[in-house]
Design a protein around this motif. Sequence first.
Motif, mmCIF file in Angstrom:
data_model
loop_
_atom_site.group_PDB
_atom_site.id
_atom_site.type_symbol
_atom_site.label_atom_id
_atom_site.label_comp_id
_atom_site.label_asym_id
_atom_site.label_seq_id
_atom_site.Cartn_x
_atom_site.Cartn_y
_atom_site.Cartn_z
ATOM 1 N N GLU A 190 3.586 4.966 2.681
ATOM 2 C CA GLU A 190 3.938 4.746 3.623
ATOM 3 C C GLU A 190 5.876 3.791 3.147
ATOM 4 O O GLU A 190 5.843 2.979 2.885
ATOM 5 C CB GLU A 190 3.965 3.494 4.711
ATOM 6 C CG GLU A 190 4.413 3.619 5.732
ATOM 7 C CD GLU A 190 5.185 2.986 6.271
ATOM 8 O OE1 GLU A 190 7.025 3.131 6.726
ATOM 9 O OE2 GLU A 190 5.463 1.712 5.257
ATOM 10 N N LEU A 191 6.672 4.334 3.925
ATOM 11 C CA LEU A 191 8.248 4.048 2.855
ATOM 12 C C LEU A 191 8.472 2.539 2.717
ATOM 13 O O LEU A 191 9.133 2.098 2.398
ATOM 14 C CB LEU A 191 8.908 5.635 2.903
ATOM 15 C CG LEU A 191 8.989 6.487 2.243
ATOM 16 C CD1 LEU A 191 10.719 7.598 2.535
ATOM 17 C CD2 LEU A 191 9.114 6.178 0.679
ATOM 18 N N THR A 192 8.550 1.935 4.110
ATOM 19 C CA THR A 192 8.778 0.407 4.579
ATOM 20 C C THR A 192 8.252 -0.229 3.982
ATOM 21 O O THR A 192 8.261 -1.185 3.608
ATOM 22 C CB THR A 192 9.264 0.348 6.446
ATOM 23 O OG1 THR A 192 9.671 1.616 7.068
ATOM 24 C CG2 THR A 192 9.356 -0.640 6.781
ATOM 25 N N TYR A 193 6.784 0.438 3.894
ATOM 26 C CA TYR A 193 5.851 -0.675 2.714
ATOM 27 C C TYR A 193 6.873 -1.598 1.515
ATOM 28 O O TYR A 193 6.597 -2.069 0.906
ATOM 29 C CB TYR A 193 3.686 -0.037 3.373
ATOM 30 C CG TYR A 193 3.708 -1.232 2.298
ATOM 31 C CD1 TYR A 193 3.323 -2.330 2.291
ATOM 32 C CD2 TYR A 193 2.572 -0.664 1.294
ATOM 33 C CE1 TYR A 193 2.483 -3.196 1.652
ATOM 34 C CE2 TYR A 193 1.574 -1.398 0.842
ATOM 35 C CZ TYR A 193 2.087 -2.512 0.697
ATOM 36 O OH TYR A 193 0.412 -3.011 0.545
ATOM 37 N N ARG A 194 6.390 0.499 1.458
ATOM 38 C CA ARG A 194 7.332 0.503 -0.695
ATOM 39 C C ARG A 194 8.604 -0.741 -0.587
ATOM 40 O O ARG A 194 9.009 -1.005 -2.299
ATOM 41 C CB ARG A 194 7.082 1.801 -1.130
ATOM 42 C CG ARG A 194 5.455 2.252 -0.472
ATOM 43 C CD ARG A 194 6.258 3.561 -1.978
ATOM 44 N NE ARG A 194 5.725 3.602 -3.099
ATOM 45 C CZ ARG A 194 4.892 3.159 -3.956
ATOM 46 N NH1 ARG A 194 3.839 2.987 -2.808
ATOM 47 N NH2 ARG A 194 5.632 2.936 -4.825
ATOM 48 N N ILE A 195 9.171 -0.567 0.235
ATOM 49 C CA ILE A 195 10.622 -1.010 0.113
ATOM 50 C C ILE A 195 10.218 -2.223 0.097
ATOM 51 O O ILE A 195 10.673 -3.129 -0.689
ATOM 52 C CB ILE A 195 11.625 -0.967 1.560
ATOM 53 C CG1 ILE A 195 11.734 0.831 1.300
ATOM 54 C CG2 ILE A 195 12.554 -1.680 1.614
ATOM 55 C CD1 ILE A 195 12.637 1.249 2.670
ATOM 56 N N ALA A 196 9.217 -3.477 1.185
ATOM 57 C CA ALA A 196 8.908 -4.666 0.754
ATOM 58 C C ALA A 196 8.907 -5.081 0.143
ATOM 59 O O ALA A 196 8.593 -6.318 -0.971
ATOM 60 C CB ALA A 196 8.587 -4.146 2.522
ATOM 61 N N LEU A 197 7.644 -4.042 -0.784
ATOM 62 C CA LEU A 197 7.016 -4.435 -2.328
ATOM 63 C C LEU A 197 8.086 -3.795 -3.212
ATOM 64 O O LEU A 197 8.239 -5.315 -4.165
ATOM 65 C CB LEU A 197 6.139 -3.438 -2.129
ATOM 66 C CG LEU A 197 4.837 -3.016 -2.030
ATOM 67 C CD1 LEU A 197 3.837 -1.952 -2.284
ATOM 68 C CD2 LEU A 197 4.543 -4.454 -1.763
ATOM 69 N N MET A 198 9.144 -3.282 -3.249
ATOM 70 C CA MET A 198 10.472 -3.165 -4.424
ATOM 71 C C MET A 198 10.922 -4.816 -3.376
ATOM 72 O O MET A 198 11.255 -5.412 -5.129
ATOM 73 C CB MET A 198 10.603 -2.161 -3.929
ATOM 74 C CG MET A 198 10.001 -1.144 -4.402
ATOM 75 S SD MET A 198 11.730 0.804 -4.642
ATOM 76 C CE MET A 198 11.567 1.195 -2.898
ATOM 77 N N ALA A 199 11.152 -5.345 -2.456
ATOM 78 C CA ALA A 199 12.205 -6.514 -2.425
ATOM 79 C C ALA A 199 10.881 -7.381 -3.108
ATOM 80 O O ALA A 199 11.650 -9.013 -3.600
ATOM 81 C CB ALA A 199 12.507 -6.864 -1.326
ATOM 82 N N GLU A 200 10.331 -7.223 -3.311
ATOM 83 C CA GLU A 200 8.592 -8.793 -3.640
ATOM 84 C C GLU A 200 9.112 -8.832 -5.023
ATOM 85 O O GLU A 200 9.174 -9.440 -5.887
ATOM 86 C CB GLU A 200 7.763 -8.054 -3.109
ATOM 87 C CG GLU A 200 6.632 -9.388 -3.786
ATOM 88 C CD GLU A 200 6.052 -9.454 -3.258
ATOM 89 O OE1 GLU A 200 4.210 -9.342 -3.921
ATOM 90 O OE2 GLU A 200 4.541 -8.504 -2.008
ATOM 91 N N GLU A 201 8.495 -7.647 -5.774
ATOM 92 C CA GLU A 201 8.964 -7.348 -7.163
ATOM 93 C C GLU A 201 10.567 -8.167 -8.048
ATOM 94 O O GLU A 201 10.709 -8.620 -8.780
ATOM 95 C CB GLU A 201 8.962 -5.954 -7.337
ATOM 96 C CG GLU A 201 7.654 -6.090 -7.858
ATOM 97 C CD GLU A 201 6.533 -6.749 -8.261
ATOM 98 O OE1 GLU A 201 6.891 -7.270 -8.993
ATOM 99 O OE2 GLU A 201 5.280 -7.008 -8.077
ATOM 100 N N LEU A 202 11.518 -7.345 -6.708
ATOM 101 C CA LEU A 202 13.360 -8.244 -7.496
ATOM 102 C C LEU A 202 13.219 -9.084 -7.301
ATOM 103 O O LEU A 202 13.994 -10.224 -8.398
ATOM 104 C CB LEU A 202 13.776 -7.754 -6.122
ATOM 105 C CG LEU A 202 15.647 -7.237 -7.035
ATOM 106 C CD1 LEU A 202 15.850 -6.800 -8.232
ATOM 107 C CD2 LEU A 202 16.435 -6.307 -5.919
ATOM 108 N N GLY A 203 12.429 -10.280 -6.415
ATOM 109 C CA GLY A 203 12.378 -11.269 -6.145
ATOM 110 C C GLY A 203 11.635 -11.755 -7.139
ATOM 111 O O GLY A 203 12.267 -12.947 -7.901
ATOM 112 N N GLU A 204 10.544 -11.159 -7.811
ATOM 113 C CA GLU A 204 9.837 -12.154 -9.507
ATOM 114 C C GLU A 204 11.102 -12.112 -9.970
ATOM 115 O O GLU A 204 10.691 -12.207 -10.988
ATOM 116 C CB GLU A 204 8.700 -11.257 -8.970
ATOM 117 C CG GLU A 204 7.878 -11.556 -8.353
ATOM 118 C CD GLU A 204 6.713 -11.339 -8.229
ATOM 119 O OE1 GLU A 204 5.807 -10.071 -9.337
ATOM 120 O OE2 GLU A 204 5.333 -11.062 -7.340
ATOM 121 N N ILE A 205 11.640 -10.744 -10.384
ATOM 122 C CA ILE A 205 12.913 -10.283 -11.346
ATOM 123 C C ILE A 205 13.646 -11.956 -11.380
ATOM 124 O O ILE A 205 14.062 -12.162 -12.391
ATOM 125 C CB ILE A 205 13.011 -8.961 -11.620
ATOM 126 C CG1 ILE A 205 12.101 -8.229 -12.077
ATOM 127 C CG2 ILE A 205 14.266 -9.065 -12.359
ATOM 128 C CD1 ILE A 205 12.453 -6.949 -11.008
#
Length: 125
Positions: free
Chosen positions: A32-47
């Motif tokens: 689900e794309l909205t969920y995937r965007i949230a995951l990408m934002a989380e990973e960007l925060g970890e970066i």
Amino acid sequence: MSERNPDSYQAMLDAVQAFHDKHDFRNTGGEELTYRIALMAEELGEIAEAVTKGKGREVLAEEVADLFILLIGTAISADFDLRAAFWKKMDRIMQRPSRMVNGRIRVSEFRDMDSPEKCTKPIKG
């Protein structure tokens, strides 16, 4: 799955597809794309955390790899060819001008900009 060739985009795509298949992402909300965007934002925060807290190159590399895997998975989820999109976009951005903005290089289309001077003055506030 194709032979594991570390230089092959197809091998990376196949590996991410196998991960999606293993966990049945298509039928369990993982694509689900909205969920995937949230995951990408989380990973960007970890970066960002890896960089701003000086966690080192190895941690940074792992977090960037997580984001890269999510990007490939998003192409799978949204059913588009990321490799083709990459090269199409590279061809476009190679034609763009660059400007210094607040002491840093910026490559953009600079839409709605009347003159280069608007890009070089810092925004106050």
